[in-house]
Each structure stands twice: as C-alpha cells, then as structure tokens.
Write a protein that holds these residues in place. Structure first.
Motif, mmCIF file in Angstrom:
data_model
loop_
_atom_site.group_PDB
_atom_site.id
_atom_site.type_symbol
_atom_site.label_atom_id
_atom_site.label_comp_id
_atom_site.label_asym_id
_atom_site.label_seq_id
_atom_site.Cartn_x
_atom_site.Cartn_y
_atom_site.Cartn_z
ATOM 1 N N PRO A 81 0.766 -1.215 -0.148
ATOM 2 C CA PRO A 81 -0.122 -0.050 0.077
ATOM 3 C C PRO A 81 0.817 1.331 0.183
ATOM 4 N N SER A 82 2.011 1.267 0.712
ATOM 5 C CA SER A 82 2.955 2.402 0.972
ATOM 6 C C SER A 82 3.475 2.890 -0.588
ATOM 7 N N ALA A 83 3.854 1.685 -1.426
ATOM 8 C CA ALA A 83 4.373 2.229 -2.843
ATOM 9 C C ALA A 83 3.346 2.842 -3.698
ATOM 10 N N ARG A 84 1.946 2.248 -3.388
ATOM 11 C CA ARG A 84 0.645 2.734 -4.135
ATOM 12 C C ARG A 84 0.754 4.554 -3.753
ATOM 13 N N PHE A 242 13.172 17.084 4.025
ATOM 14 C CA PHE A 242 13.055 15.729 4.589
ATOM 15 C C PHE A 242 11.565 15.649 4.744
ATOM 16 N N TRP A 243 10.718 14.677 4.194
ATOM 17 C CA TRP A 243 9.261 14.420 4.300
ATOM 18 C C TRP A 243 9.142 12.974 4.754
ATOM 19 N N LEU A 244 8.408 12.851 5.702
ATOM 20 C CA LEU A 244 7.968 11.616 6.436
ATOM 21 C C LEU A 244 6.546 11.442 6.280
ATOM 22 N N ALA A 245 6.168 10.673 5.344
ATOM 23 C CA ALA A 245 4.436 10.318 5.018
ATOM 24 C C ALA A 245 4.051 9.175 5.875
ATOM 25 N N ASP A 246 3.019 9.419 6.729
ATOM 26 C CA ASP A 246 2.505 8.500 7.534
ATOM 27 C C ASP A 246 1.240 7.806 6.837
ATOM 28 N N ILE A 247 1.428 6.560 6.593
ATOM 29 C CA ILE A 247 0.286 5.795 5.808
ATOM 30 C C ILE A 247 -0.535 4.947 6.648
ATOM 31 N N ASN A 248 -1.857 5.049 6.613
ATOM 32 C CA ASN A 248 -2.904 4.140 7.051
ATOM 33 C C ASN A 248 -3.351 3.201 5.886
ATOM 34 N N GLU A 249 -2.878 1.856 5.842
ATOM 35 C CA GLU A 249 -3.002 0.994 4.814
ATOM 36 C C GLU A 249 -4.579 0.604 4.633
ATOM 37 N N THR A 250 -5.365 0.934 5.553
ATOM 38 C CA THR A 250 -6.644 0.571 5.384
ATOM 39 C C THR A 250 -7.498 1.618 4.646
ATOM 40 N N GLU A 251 -6.952 2.923 4.408
ATOM 41 C CA GLU A 251 -7.368 3.851 3.641
ATOM 42 C C GLU A 251 -6.743 4.040 2.491
ATOM 43 N N VAL A 252 -5.971 3.192 1.795
ATOM 44 C CA VAL A 252 -5.304 3.769 0.621
ATOM 45 C C VAL A 252 -6.249 3.243 -0.486
ATOM 46 N N ASN A 253 -6.376 4.076 -1.683
ATOM 47 C CA ASN A 253 -7.296 4.138 -2.664
ATOM 48 C C ASN A 253 -6.849 3.312 -3.874
ATOM 49 N N TYR A 254 -7.593 2.220 -4.309
ATOM 50 C CA TYR A 254 -6.790 1.562 -5.272
ATOM 51 C C TYR A 254 -7.722 1.954 -6.643
ATOM 52 N N GLU A 255 -8.554 2.958 -6.710
ATOM 53 C CA GLU A 255 -9.194 3.152 -7.835
ATOM 54 C C GLU A 255 -8.664 4.363 -8.644
#
Ligand SMILES: C[S@@+](CC[C@H](N)C(=O)[O-])C[C@H]1O[C@@H](n2cnc3c(N)ncnc32)[C@H](O)[C@@H]1O
Ligand SMILES: *[C@@H]1O[C@H](CO)[C@@H](O)[C@H](O)[C@H]1NC(C)=O
Length: 255
Positions: A81-84, A242-255
């Motif tokens: 999900p992070s790569a997306r 320097f940028w640190l992105a926090d990802i919540n994998e349940t909210e990743v949009n696949y569309e």
C-alpha cells in the motif's frame, strides 16, 4: 523444525497478502519475468493509462527446497500500500518539487520509480538488494516504454548510490538493522541537500527505530510523521527537504 518454519511462513504470508487489497489485475496472458509468473499491479486499477508494476502471481512459486527462487524475498515481489501512495504522491507533487532525477531505495517492483519515469522525470533509478525485484521493475518499465535504470544497493552498506535530486523510500523498514542503515543514508543525503521522502505505515514498528536514529543523527527532537494527505511537508523546521509520510493502509485508494 523445517515444518514449523513452513507453518510460520504460511501464517506470515496470509497476513501479508491481506494487506495487498485489490492490488492486482490478473492478466489474461501468462506474463513471466525471470521464469516466474507475474501479474500487473496498476497505480489505479480502473485507469488503464496509469503506471503499473509487475508483481509475482503466486508466493507458492518461491517455495520448495531446491528452488533457485527460494532466495527471492516475497516482500520484494509485491506492490505494498505504501508504494501505491508514494506513486500517487509523486505524480501529484513532483512537478512542484521540480526534481530532475529520482532514486528509489528498497524499490521492490518499483511502482514509484515507474510513475516518476512516466510523469517525465528524466533520470530514474530503482534500487533494491533483491535482484528479482529489479528484474520486475525493469520488465514493467520496458513494457511501458519508460527508462528506469536499476542498481543493486544494500541499505546496510550503501556506498554506491546514484546521484539524484530526490530519493524515495517506501515501506523499507523490514528490520531494525535496515531502519538504522536507512537512517545513516538519509542523514548523508540530507547533508548533501538532497530531498528525501520516506513513506511508512504506522504498524511497521521499525519505523520508530528509524525516526529515533534520525533525531539523534541530526540533533533534532521535533521530527514527526505527517498525514500523507498534506503532501511533502518538512519533518522539522530545520529540515525543509525531509518528508515523512504516515500511511494508514486501510485507507489506501486503489481506484
Ligand atoms: C515491504 S517491501 C516494500 C517494497 C516496495 N518499496 C513497496 O513499498 O511496495 C521491503 C523492500 O525492502 C527491500 N530491502 C530489505 N532489506 C534491504 C536492504 N538491506 N537493502 C536494500 N533493500 C532492502 C526488500 O528487498 C523489499 O523490496
Ligand atoms: C486507519 O484508518 C481506519 C479507517 O479509517 C481507522 O479506523 C484507524 O483507526 C486508522 N488507524 C490509525 C493507526 O490511524
């Protein structure tokens, strides 16, 4: 011993695969890279024009005792999900960042790198320690008519990084050692005034090892992860690149 190891691996696999969501389009053709079956994983599954990576079709293809491919790290064969998220952030913000060259570390199938090439960044390097991951990245880039160069780079000892403007790390904190290696590299890059964008899920516990190490190395206590929605914002006042992105994998949009 062998058996319990195998069971452990299967549990791990099931948990890992749950995170992949509707990641892949099962291809009508039987695509292969390095003799292994692969599918396409598009940045936006409903947008045929969006960038895509190749991902290993079946983890089972890596199993078996005398299998050459048992050396391949399953984690390196999938678009997480992070790569997306990293890829869509690059698509959205790279023009503003104005990077002429791009390097991904621990790229796996390299969706962010392929996306960077697709939006027109001229020099794109995808790097990983896993050779099969680099083959996946090269094959997908080539099929899309894009130039993505690859290089074997070990985050534990990296001395041979391509010289670029923007560096991206997506979900690379597999162990504390890798997290510390990544911190050493990021410090070096920031001291050379490069831009560094790190993407990680909050449930990847080793990302805190990375953060702690970065704070220590740069003498900066205020560093924090930011919600990915707000784009590339400084991890601290003293660190504009320097940028640190926090990802919540349940909210990743696949569309
Ligand atoms: C969870 S996968 C993420 C892959 C891809 N970046 C993504 O977000 O989908 C972790 C990646 O880190 C890479 N990796 C692990 N240890 C590494 C090391 N010492 N040096 C370079 N890459 C490493 C793996 O090969 C794998 O591709
Ligand atoms: C991730 O998102 C879900 C759904 O919006 C939410 O319930 C959950 O608390 C979030 N997790 C974190 C760690 O923020």
């Amino acid at each position: 011993m062998v058996k319990s190891c195998r069971t452990h691996w299967l549990f791990f696999l099931a948990a890992a695969i749950r995170q992949l969501g509707d990641n892949r389009i099962i291809s009508a053709f039987s695509l292969k890279v390095g003799g292994l079956r692969v599918d396409k994983a598009s940045l936006r599954t409903k947008d045929p024009a969006s960038a895509y990576s190749f991902v290993l079709s079946s983890a089972m293809d890596l199993m078996g005792n005398d299998n050459y491919y048992s050396r391949v790290n399953f984690l390196a064969t999938q678009v997480w999900p992070s790569a997306r998220v990293a890829a869509s952030q690059i698509e959205k913000h790279a023009p503003m960042i104005n990077a002429q060259s791009f390097c991904e570390l621990g790229c796996g199938p390299g969706l962010p790198s392929i996306t960077a090439a697709k939006i027109g960044i001229n020099y794109v390097w995808a790097t990983d320690i896993d050779e099969f991951a680099l083959s996946l990245a090269r094959a997908a880039a080539e099929e899309q008519g894009l130039v993505v160069k690859t290089r074997t780079v070990d985050l534990l000892s990296a001395t041979n990084l391509p010289d670029c403007d923007l560096y991206v790390l997506s979900d690379v904190f597999e162990s504390a050692a890798v997290a510390r290696g990544a911190a050493r590299i990021c410090e070096e890059l920031l001291r050379k005034e490069k831009a560094v964008w790190v993407f990680a899920q909050s449930d990847r516990v080793q990302r805190e090892v990375f953060l702690r190490d970065m704070k220590q190395r740069l003498g900066e206590d205020a560093m924090e992860w930011s919600p990915v929605e707000i784009g590339p914002v400084a991890a601290a006042k003293s660190l504009p690149n320097f940028w640190l992105a926090d990802i919540n994998e349940t909210e990743v949009n696949y569309e």
